[in-house]
Design a protein around this motif. Structure first.
Motif, mmCIF file in Angstrom:
data_model
loop_
_atom_site.group_PDB
_atom_site.id
_atom_site.type_symbol
_atom_site.label_atom_id
_atom_site.label_comp_id
_atom_site.label_asym_id
_atom_site.label_seq_id
_atom_site.Cartn_x
_atom_site.Cartn_y
_atom_site.Cartn_z
ATOM 1 N N CYS A 109 53.662 -11.122 32.919
ATOM 2 C CA CYS A 109 53.783 -11.370 34.361
ATOM 3 C C CYS A 109 54.201 -12.821 34.625
ATOM 4 O O CYS A 109 53.703 -13.745 33.978
ATOM 5 C CB CYS A 109 52.448 -11.121 35.050
ATOM 6 S SG CYS A 109 51.758 -9.475 34.784
ATOM 7 N N GLU B 243 44.265 -4.329 39.212
ATOM 8 C CA GLU B 243 44.950 -5.624 39.172
ATOM 9 C C GLU B 243 46.356 -5.528 39.769
ATOM 10 O O GLU B 243 46.872 -6.498 40.328
ATOM 11 C CB GLU B 243 45.017 -6.138 37.733
ATOM 12 C CG GLU B 243 43.683 -6.653 37.221
ATOM 13 C CD GLU B 243 43.746 -7.075 35.765
ATOM 14 O OE1 GLU B 243 43.211 -8.163 35.444
ATOM 15 O OE2 GLU B 243 44.311 -6.322 34.935
ATOM 16 N N ARG C 236 49.995 -12.823 31.672
ATOM 17 C CA ARG C 236 49.312 -11.634 31.180
ATOM 18 C C ARG C 236 50.334 -10.608 30.714
ATOM 19 O O ARG C 236 51.384 -10.408 31.336
ATOM 20 C CB ARG C 236 48.449 -11.024 32.292
ATOM 21 C CG ARG C 236 47.143 -11.734 32.549
ATOM 22 C CD ARG C 236 46.074 -11.371 31.552
ATOM 23 N NE ARG C 236 45.809 -9.932 31.537
ATOM 24 C CZ ARG C 236 45.017 -9.299 32.410
ATOM 25 N NH1 ARG C 236 44.400 -9.986 33.371
ATOM 26 N NH2 ARG C 236 44.822 -8.003 32.311
ATOM 27 N N ASP D 233 52.786 -6.428 40.769
ATOM 28 C CA ASP D 233 52.161 -5.842 41.956
ATOM 29 C C ASP D 233 52.440 -4.353 41.941
ATOM 30 O O ASP D 233 52.777 -3.791 40.894
ATOM 31 C CB ASP D 233 52.650 -6.525 43.232
ATOM 32 C CG ASP D 233 54.171 -6.449 43.409
ATOM 33 O OD1 ASP D 233 54.822 -5.627 42.712
ATOM 34 O OD2 ASP D 233 54.717 -7.204 44.234
ATOM 35 N N ARG E 48 54.386 -13.563 38.124
ATOM 36 C CA ARG E 48 53.644 -13.641 39.379
ATOM 37 C C ARG E 48 52.811 -12.370 39.519
ATOM 38 O O ARG E 48 53.153 -11.348 38.927
ATOM 39 C CB ARG E 48 54.615 -13.785 40.568
ATOM 40 C CG ARG E 48 55.303 -15.133 40.671
ATOM 41 C CD ARG E 48 56.107 -15.233 41.955
ATOM 42 N NE ARG E 48 57.219 -14.274 41.961
ATOM 43 C CZ ARG E 48 57.868 -13.893 43.066
ATOM 44 N NH1 ARG E 48 57.499 -14.358 44.244
ATOM 45 N NH2 ARG E 48 58.869 -13.046 42.993
ATOM 46 N N PRO E 49 51.738 -12.406 40.325
ATOM 47 C CA PRO E 49 51.167 -13.549 41.053
ATOM 48 C C PRO E 49 50.510 -14.549 40.104
ATOM 49 O O PRO E 49 50.320 -14.251 38.924
ATOM 50 C CB PRO E 49 50.136 -12.886 41.968
ATOM 51 C CG PRO E 49 49.731 -11.654 41.220
ATOM 52 C CD PRO E 49 50.965 -11.169 40.536
ATOM 53 N N GLU E 50 50.144 -15.673 40.630
ATOM 54 C CA GLU E 50 49.613 -16.762 39.809
ATOM 55 C C GLU E 50 48.384 -16.327 39.009
ATOM 56 O O GLU E 50 48.189 -16.739 37.856
ATOM 57 C CB GLU E 50 49.262 -17.953 40.706
ATOM 58 C CG GLU E 50 48.931 -19.223 39.941
ATOM 59 C CD GLU E 50 50.121 -19.786 39.169
ATOM 60 O OE1 GLU E 50 49.899 -20.436 38.124
ATOM 61 O OE2 GLU E 50 51.271 -19.569 39.616
ATOM 62 N N ALA E 51 47.556 -15.458 39.616
ATOM 63 C CA ALA E 51 46.323 -15.032 38.944
ATOM 64 C C ALA E 51 46.595 -14.212 37.683
ATOM 65 O O ALA E 51 45.735 -14.129 36.798
ATOM 66 C CB ALA E 51 45.458 -14.224 39.913
ATOM 67 N N LEU E 52 47.779 -13.604 37.606
ATOM 68 C CA LEU E 52 48.118 -12.765 36.452
ATOM 69 C C LEU E 52 49.200 -13.388 35.572
ATOM 70 O O LEU E 52 49.674 -12.747 34.631
ATOM 71 C CB LEU E 52 48.590 -11.386 36.930
ATOM 72 C CG LEU E 52 47.581 -10.558 37.723
ATOM 73 C CD1 LEU E 52 48.222 -9.266 38.222
ATOM 74 C CD2 LEU E 52 46.347 -10.266 36.896
ATOM 75 N N LYS E 53 49.574 -14.600 35.847
ATOM 76 C CA LYS E 53 50.667 -15.243 35.117
ATOM 77 C C LYS E 53 50.373 -15.278 33.617
ATOM 78 O O LYS E 53 49.260 -15.597 33.188
ATOM 79 C CB LYS E 53 50.863 -16.666 35.647
ATOM 80 C CG LYS E 53 52.165 -17.310 35.187
ATOM 81 C CD LYS E 53 52.402 -18.632 35.931
ATOM 82 C CE LYS E 53 53.744 -19.236 35.553
ATOM 83 N NZ LYS E 53 53.990 -20.503 36.295
#
Length: 333
Positions: free
Chosen positions: A306, A324, A315, A281, A308-313
């Motif tokens: 990453c 992002e 990455r 973040d 967290r967050p789940e959408a970027l796990k």
């Protein structure tokens, strides 16, 4: 030369090139090296030990005890290795008959408490006590002006870094406390170690570090902090460490790197950061920019990912965009 003189010289030559049972020996014109590595060996191999032995290695035996009088048989000794020999204790006068000893390695024994002055030995420079049973490290082991430059206490049961002991070791260049149970590192613990170049604190239970803990260790070039429980680091932790070439921070609990942490690093600087639960973040902005500017300085860059967050796990941090990370949103507010 008469017959008696010939017999005497022959006897001396035979003694100089003798070798104890269960050991192997190699000789130079002025010295001998002896290696004893048989489990059947239960006593110090005095019989047949060359008096000009300079290096003695006793490993994987059932020796169980050693005394100063034993070492008196090898007064020229400068390197003594006693690996995995079931030693449970040492006498306080152990080294008094080996004035040239500069390296002592006691790896893999069952040593717990040791007597006072046991390592108060002027010529001793390197001391390895790795993989023993020590819960404390006593300042009374050493004299007040020890010449020790290398100390390895890894693989023991220490819970604190013994500041009083380290104050007696101002010449230390290499210090290894890895694989213990350290939970805290007080700011004063390393204060006297102005010559320290390598510090290994890996595989402990450190959860935090004070901002000034390395302030007096300006020659530090290698710092191993991997496999701890570090959750957050002070931005000024590495301030003044202009010689730092290698920093291992992998396998901790770091979620972000504070602003300024990695500023002013040398061109030779290398770092390992994988295995941390990075939260991608806006707090990741500093590390994200640093990674983009210094990809060549990061070993295993692809493992800095990453959590967290789940959408970027999973990455890679270096692959993210500013949007992002939510940076556009912050700038527009």
């Amino acid at each position: 030369m008469n017959l008696w003189m010939l017999l005497i010289f022959a006897a001396l030559a035979e003694c100089a090139h003798s070798c104890p049972d269960l050991c192997s020996c190699s000789f130079t014109p002025t010295s001998a090296e002896v290696v004893c590595g048989q489990s059947a060996l239960t006593h110090f191999p005095v019989d047949g030990l060359p008096s000009n032995t300079t290096r003695l290695s006793i490993q994987s035996t059932n020796l169980s005890s050693i005394t100063a009088s034993h070492l008196g048989a090898v007064p020229l000794l400068n390197n003594l290795q006693l690996y995995h020999s079931n030693l449970k204790s040492l006498p306080s006068d152990l080294l008094e008959n080996v004035p040239h000893l500069n390296m002592l390695d006691l790896t893999g024994n069952q040593l717990g408490r040791l007597p006072s002055h046991v390592f108060s030995h002027d010529s001793l420079c390197s001391l390895v006590l790795k993989n023993n049973l020590m819960e404390t490290a006593d300042a009374e082991w050493f004299s007040g002006n020890s010449s020790i430059t290398w100390l390895d206490l890894s693989g023991n049961r220490l819970t604190v870094v013994p500041a009083a002991l380290l104050q007696k070791l101002p010449s230390l260049e290499n210090l290894d406390f890895s694989e213990n149970n350290l939970q805290d590192l007080q700011p004063a613990a390393l204060r006297s170690l102005h010559r320290l170049e390598t510090l290994n604190l890996a595989s402990n239970n450190l959860s935090s570090l004070k901002p000034t803990v390395f302030r007096h260790n300006l020659k530090l070039s290698q710092l191993f902090l991997q496999d701890n429980q570090l959750q957050e680091l002070p931005g000024t932790l590495l301030q003044g460490l202009q010689h730092l070439n290698l920093l291992l921070l992998s396998q901790n609990q770091l979620q972000f790197a504070p602003s300024g942490l990695l500023d002013d690093r040398r061109s030779s600087f290398r770092i390992v950061l994988g295995g941390n639960p990075w939260v991608c973040d806006e707090k990741m902005e500093y590390l994200w920019k640093w990674l983009a500017a210094h990809p060549q300085d990061v070993h295993f860059l692809e493992e800095v990912t990453c959590a967290r967050p789940e959408a970027l796990k999973h990455r890679q941090v270096v692959s993210l965009t500013s949007s992002e990370l939510g940076l556009h949103r912050i700038q527009s507010q």
